[in-house]
Each structure stands twice: as C-alpha cells, then as structure tokens.
Design a protein around this motif. Structure first.
Motif, PDB file in Angstrom:
ATOM      1  N   GLU A  31       0.930  -1.243   0.005  1.00  0.00           N
ATOM      2  CA  GLU A  31       0.006  -0.251  -0.027  1.00  0.00           C
ATOM      3  C   GLU A  31       1.078   1.179   0.007  1.00  0.00           C
ATOM      4  OE1 GLU A  31       0.539  -1.845   2.624  1.00  0.00           O
ATOM      5  OE2 GLU A  31       0.683  -0.645   4.397  1.00  0.00           O
ATOM      6  N   ALA A  32       2.174   0.976   0.280  1.00  0.00           N
ATOM      7  CA  ALA A  32       3.030   2.339   0.444  1.00  0.00           C
ATOM      8  C   ALA A  32       3.909   2.759  -0.801  1.00  0.00           C
ATOM      9  CB  ALA A  32       3.867   2.117   1.829  1.00  0.00           C
ATOM     10  N   ASP A  33       4.886   1.867  -1.201  1.00  0.00           N
ATOM     11  CA  ASP A  33       5.707   2.136  -2.189  1.00  0.00           C
ATOM     12  C   ASP A  33       6.228   1.117  -2.727  1.00  0.00           C
ATOM     13  OD1 ASP A  33       7.491   1.396  -0.375  1.00  0.00           O
ATOM     14  OD2 ASP A  33       8.997   3.109  -0.095  1.00  0.00           O
TER      15      ASP A  33
ATOM     16  N   ASN B 101      -4.213  -4.943   4.283  1.00  0.00           N
ATOM     17  CA  ASN B 101      -4.139  -4.559   2.913  1.00  0.00           C
ATOM     18  C   ASN B 101      -4.322  -5.677   2.262  1.00  0.00           C
ATOM     19  OD1 ASN B 101      -1.880  -6.151   2.534  1.00  0.00           O
ATOM     20  ND2 ASN B 101      -0.420  -4.449   2.328  1.00  0.00           N
ATOM     21  N   GLN B 102      -4.897  -6.709   2.961  1.00  0.00           N
ATOM     22  CA  GLN B 102      -5.575  -8.082   2.071  1.00  0.00           C
ATOM     23  C   GLN B 102      -4.492  -8.729   1.229  1.00  0.00           C
ATOM     24  OE1 GLN B 102      -9.606  -7.360   0.377  1.00  0.00           O
ATOM     25  NE2 GLN B 102      -8.901  -5.435   0.393  1.00  0.00           N
TER      26      GLN B 102
ATOM     27  N   SER C 148      -4.528   4.851  -1.050  1.00  0.00           N
ATOM     28  CA  SER C 148      -2.945   4.871  -0.324  1.00  0.00           C
ATOM     29  C   SER C 148      -3.258   4.324   1.192  1.00  0.00           C
ATOM     30  CB  SER C 148      -2.682   6.283  -0.201  1.00  0.00           C
ATOM     31  OG  SER C 148      -3.341   6.878   0.741  1.00  0.00           O
ATOM     32  N   HIS C 149      -4.339   3.940   1.694  1.00  0.00           N
ATOM     33  CA  HIS C 149      -4.412   3.407   2.969  1.00  0.00           C
ATOM     34  C   HIS C 149      -4.202   1.930   2.886  1.00  0.00           C
ATOM     35  CE1 HIS C 149      -6.959   2.303   6.665  1.00  0.00           C
ATOM     36  NE2 HIS C 149      -5.853   2.426   7.116  1.00  0.00           N
TER      37      HIS C 149
ATOM     38  N   PRO D 220      -0.700  -7.683   5.640  1.00  0.00           N
ATOM     39  CA  PRO D 220      -0.098  -6.695   6.630  1.00  0.00           C
ATOM     40  C   PRO D 220      -0.886  -5.460   6.704  1.00  0.00           C
ATOM     41  CG  PRO D 220       1.600  -7.033   4.739  1.00  0.00           C
ATOM     42  CD  PRO D 220       0.090  -7.654   4.328  1.00  0.00           C
ATOM     43  N   ASN D 221      -0.549  -4.712   7.663  1.00  0.00           N
ATOM     44  CA  ASN D 221      -1.240  -3.284   7.827  1.00  0.00           C
ATOM     45  C   ASN D 221      -2.561  -3.593   8.817  1.00  0.00           C
ATOM     46  OD1 ASN D 221      -1.852  -0.733   8.454  1.00  0.00           O
ATOM     47  ND2 ASN D 221      -1.963  -0.272   6.271  1.00  0.00           N
TER      48      ASN D 221
END
Lengths: 403, 403
Positions: B108-110, B189-190, B256-257, B134-135
């Motif tokens: 989800e980040a980069d 983030n599945q 982005s989340h 994760p997340n």
C-alpha cells in the motif's frame, strides 16, 4: 401586530409571577409549576392561585387573582381548557398583561376548543394583554433563572444559544442543543405570540450568539413578516431551522398537534434558505450545528485538510468532504517537504494526512500536533478536520486558527 | 483460493501464540501486544520472540522462532517492514502456518514495500502458510478471549455481532457497533486473507447473529467470490455493509491506505444490495442498524404506528416514516374507539398517537402502556415507533410483539 419588546421580556424574565391553578402535589408525575420554579431557583416574587390552599411550597396562595397583593408581570395558567377564558379575564381585571397558557385542547383539538380559544383571544384583546400558547411549556431563561415548565428542568450553566420550538420536548429533555441553552421558548399553537416575535426577541438579546428553531408551521399570512425578521437576524447571528411536517404524514400530524399548516417543505426550504437560515435535517443535526456555530469561526474557503490518527477514518472524512460540497486541499510543496521529514521513507504524506505511520515508535500526541501545525500553516488550507482522540496542549487553539 | 476454515479458526482462536518482535515497554503509548494479550485474559499458551529478553510480563521470550518449545497455532509479527520476510521464513521453518502481520509500509506504501510484500508472499506459499494483513490490528474474539491488537482493548461482555473492517479504528475504539462485539477482524491490505474468507468465517459461527462490514475495497477479481459468500450468508443472518471511498477524494485516499481499488460506489451499491446486504451510510448508521437487527424481529409490513409522549416527536417520527418508504398505519375503528375511552373528549386519537393528552392528571407510564397495547393489538399495524422515556413493566416485551 407590531413587535412588543416588553411582553417578550415579561415572558422570559418576569420580576413577579403568579401560577393560576397551582397544584399541591409533589414528586414524580406531579408536574407542579410552582415546585419547579422554586427548585429552579427563581429569584422574583412568586404567587399562586388555588382556592384550596393558602401556601404551596412556601409560596403564598390566594383564592382568586383579585386577591393578589400586587400585579405580577406574568401569569402562568394551568387549568382545564373550559376555565381558561374566565381565569384569564380575572387576571386581566387584576391588571395582568402577560400570560403563558399551558392547557391543551384549544384550536388545535376540536370545534369546542376553537370556540374557547376565540373567547380567550377576545378577552386578551379587550384588555390589551398578550399570551404565549396555548398548548405550551412556555419559556426557559437560563441566563436570568426562570422557567414556566410543568416538566421539571434542572438548571445547567447558561450557553449563548437561543431556541424557538413548537414542542416542549426540546426544552424539557436532552434533545436539541445538548450543549445547553441560554433562552428557549415553546410557542405552542401560536394563538397570539408566534415565530416572528420569538425570533426577534432572541435576535435582540446580545447574550444569544446562535439561534436554533424547531418549526412545525407558521401561521397563515405570517411568512413575509417571519422572513423579514429572519433576514435582519442573520446579519447579527446564525439562525438554524429544523422544519418538521416535511412528509405528507408529518404535515397532517402537525396540523393536529400545533394546528399548524405545515405547507410544502420545498417552499419553506427555498424561502428560509434564501433569507439566510441554515436548514437542519434532524435533532442530531441541530445539536452538531449549534456546537459548530458556537465554537468555530466560519471557514475562509472550501479547501479542507484531514489530519487523522486512522487511515480508515481519513477516508470517511474525505467521503464527507466530497458529499458536502467541500474539496480536499492540495498541500503546498513546502508543507509536503516538511512533513516528509517526519514520515518514514516508505510513506509519502498527503491529504488526508494519516499521522499514524509518522508516529510509530514516537510520542503520538507530539507527532499529531506537529503534523497539524504544519498543515495549519499551509496557505492552501481553509479548514482542518481532525480524526483523533482528544488531547490538549498549551498554546493550541483550534478556533483561533480557523478564524 | 478455497476456503480454509482451519486458518480462520487459528486467526481468531489460537491455542498457542507467539508474538515476534515483542517489546518490553509498558504503559500508555507502548503498544505492547504481549501486555495487551495478558491484560485481556488470553488463556492459551503465549510466547515471545525478542533477542534482548528472556521474559516479558511473565511470558517466556526466546531469541529466535527456532528456539520455541512448541509450534504455536499463530504468530503475530510486529517488526520493521524490511525484516518481515525473514522473520516469517524463520517461523515457517519452525512449522508455524498462520500469521497476523501488523507492519505498515508494504504494497500500500511504495515500490520497496511492494517488493517486500512479494517476497513475503513467496515465503508463505512455499510453506503452505496463510496470513492476515499486513497493516492490520488483526482479530478480536470476545467469545473466546483473544486479541492481537497493539492498541489496548478492554474486555467487554460478548455480543452476537461479527465485524469485518479495513481499519483498526473499529476494533480499538467505540466506533462501529458500540453495543459490543463477538468477533472482529481488520483485514488490512489483504495480501492473503480477504473479505470473502472473513465473511465466511463469521457466517459459519453460530454465535454471530449479525455481521457488519466496513469495506474500503475488494481485491481485483474478487467481486464474484465475495458476492457468492454474501448471498449464502444472508440466508442465515443479516449482513450490513458500510462502504467507504465513495467520493473521488475518498477513493484516492483508500488506495494509499489499504491499497484498495475503491471502484465506483454505484457499482458496489448495486451489487451488494442485489446480493442481499443492507447498505450503511456512516458509523452512526452502523451502530443503530446493528442494534436494530440484534434486538428487533423483522417487520411484517410497512404500516407503522407512532406512540409518542410528545406531539412534536410524533411529527418527527411521521416525517421519518415518509422519508424511509414506510407508511403511517390506519388504526381500525375498534382501536380508535378503545383509545377514545382513554382520551379527553376534545381529542380524537389517531396515528401518530400523542399519549400526553390522555395522561394529563393520570399516571403517565400506565397510560402509555395502555395506549401501546391497544395499538399493538391492531391488525393494521406492522410495527410501532415509540417516542418516550424508557420505562419497564412486567410482561412487556417489544421484540416479542414485533415477531
């Protein structure tokens, strides 16, 4: 009828009051106005009229209005409907000019009630007297310490909010502005005093900063006058209107409650908005809006930043921004650069600004305030929605920033 | 991927757990999962992995997963993102098959996060292991006494509600079903476990009577599977869906989340409703709807009566009936006649039924219940909205009546 400031002042802040039809019952379910006034801490001179008692809760009681030792500023009438015209006549003959009429069953009820109300109005006019109600809980004046309510009301700190409503529900319960009240008035079935006078009184009181209105309907032919008063009032303070009787079913119910012609909601909506009122959808909306208008200065523009402790909460806020005609602010490159210094390499800060990734392993409130301050200084930002637990920091003043 | 009941059971109700990357910090802001598990009253076998400690809050701590004295049902991973693939590999080599992955900064980040996540998934697949996140804040299981949350969660009585969400906000705060939870899962983030598996697990748990879902977005290509599970679930229990990322701004923020493609809300809305879900507008709506589905049986029809202690409140209820596609019931002549005996002559009872005029001078709760009972027995009435203060009476059972 021309605006009568003296009557309105007597309805809210009488120096002396007589309760006619005062009961001697006490405790839950007794609905005793004298008891409520004493418990509320009313400091004026108080009298009761009841042929069966000489004293009620320490308040001197007389058989008839004629026996009162002075002419009170206000009479609160709480007797069966068929007695109201005679009781009001007695009071008028004693010189009383202002009335709060509690009884139900008048013009809003049936033909007999309409006849009683017509007789009552004739008595009032003959003596140049004025009345609030019938079918009303009357007024609440937290600033000066007066209520006329038969429902017990606990005195809370005064807030600079004025309320005009058409049901005692808003005065006697936590509905409406739960933040508290300064002055509230239930105009009942509007036999005499109506919305224009009530609004004008709250407009003129400098202690009232926001006015909320619950309206079932205006009297026929009163629309223009009310809108004129509304237009004058909104120059001085925000006016929020919750209009009920919107659906056909609700409109019919309004007619039998307060005798109001609810009319087409679309017509009300257009007229009220064009005169500068803020339309509300429900009681929660009234509470939230009163709080917002009391505590926040107006936005400079539509560009909103979201500073959030939760990515998911930021998305909910962004949805609301989209749905309510606002827009997500585009942060300046300078702000984004300064934020990037706080964030881990893997996260590119943006709007909504999810503070959590920046706060991992650090003191979360410190990081949140740092992020907030950077966003607050951004010239592209007109307002900020925070999604966070409450915390305090010296020198942090949200209303000041938003001004 | 076929549904893996055993993995889901381990994620919610592990007999043994290792927390990898466990911290020794305590108190506010320490976000210590081991401490939270101990405080929550987890009764299973608990281990920690941290090379710097041999014990954390009385929990045995080991330098590496290889040193664990047994193979735990579940590993909760809370280390910096770049360490995750290696730490998961160590656990897999010790035989662990189920993971809750707390770290942020993945796909989800980069780009780097996406690479780390790809490596992680390869490790999981090579060992036939499964992961939540994760997340993610992971799971809350009030029924059996397990949490994986780094936010402290106080144990409350279990309610028969299941929650699938995409932010820990719903699990760690009073948002969402404030009535309480039975089981909740933040799917993050599945990367592996997603909405279909989570919903299926709650569908299969007979202790869960209502399922609420907060969804930012499904994974690409997963729509059909999710709708199939949804259609099966609604045969057994109601499913309420609060879909965020509805506005363009919200959809971008969702990406982005949780890395979700929010997609067109209209498409989601149509698909979810046709599969039998109840769509929700916001978090308040979720709370109210969960309560209603838990406590009330379905209505027989659309004809609603309003029994109210306030005429004004009755009009508000009538407005809502008009606005939500219901209709005001027409009471039968028999009911109206029986009511008329309670009411004063001047008031013709109707719907909404304002109880107040009938209760003047009588015991209000008694009169209210009498009116309610008469309306409840009316064959033209499918449901009743009460506007009243709460009161209790023996033998009075609203859900029973509505059934």
């Amino acid at each position: 009828m021309s605006y009568d400031a003296e009557t309105m002042e007597r309805l809210f802040n009488p120096a002396s009051v007589v309760v006619v039809g005062a009961s001697r019952k006490t405790g839950p379910g007794s609905f005793n106005i004298v008891e409520n006034l004493v418990n509320y801490g009313y400091k004026g001179r108080l009298y009761a009229v009841n042929p069966k008692a000489s004293e009620i809760f320490g308040v001197p009681c007389f058989p008839r209005a004629a026996d009162l030792p002075e002419v009170p500023d206000l009479a609160i009438i709480t007797v069966p409907r068929e007695m109201v015209p005679q009781v009001v006549r007695d009071c008028c003959e004693r010189g009383i000019k202002s009335f709060i009429l509690v009884p139900q069953g008048m013009a809003e009820a049936d033909e007999t009630g309409a006849e009683i109300q017509a007789e009552l109005m004739a008595v009032l006019r003959a003596h140049g007297a004025r009345a609030l109600g019938p079918n009303t809980l009357g007024t609440v004046n937290v600033f000066d310490g007066f209520i006329s309510s038969f429902m017990p009301i606990t005195r809370r700190p005064a807030l600079p909010t004025g309320l005009v409503c058409q049901t005692g529900l808003f005065l006697a319960t936590d509905l409406g502005p739960s933040t508290g009240l300064g002055k509230g008035i239930d105009i009942g079935n509007q036999a005499d005093v109506g919305f224009p006078e009530a609004l004008r009184h709250l407009a003129d009181d400098p202690r009232v900063k926001v006015v909320a209105i619950h309206m079932e309907g205006l009297r026929p032919g009163e629309g223009r006058l009310f809108l004129d008063v509304l237009r004058e009032t909104v120059k001085k303070k925000p006016v929020l209107v919750y209009k009920t009787g919107r659906s056909a079913a609700g409109a019919e119910a309004a007619s039998s409650h307060s005798g109001s012609l609810a009319g087409s909601y679309e017509v009300y909506e257009a007229a009220l908005e064009s005169a500068g009122a803020v339309l509300l959808r429900d009681t929660d909306d009234m509470d939230d809006s009163v709080k917002a208008f009391l505590r926040l200065a107006p936005l400079r523009g539509r560009r909103i930043a979201v500073v959030t402790a939760s990515g998911g909460g930021g998305i909910m806020a962004a949805d609301a921004i989209g749905e309510y005609g606002l827009e997500l602010a585009r942060l300046t490159p300078e702000t984004l650069k300064a934020l990037a210094d706080i964030y881990p390499d893997w996260m590119e800060p943006g709007n909504p600004l999810d503070v959590w990734p920046a706060a991992i392993g650090k003191l979360y409130p410190e990081v949140f305030v740092k992020c907030f301050d950077l966003v607050a200084d951004d010239p592209n930002v007109d307002g900020i929605i925070c999604v966070a637990g409450a915390f305090e920091r010296e020198g942090f003043n949200l209303p000041e920033f938003l001004a």
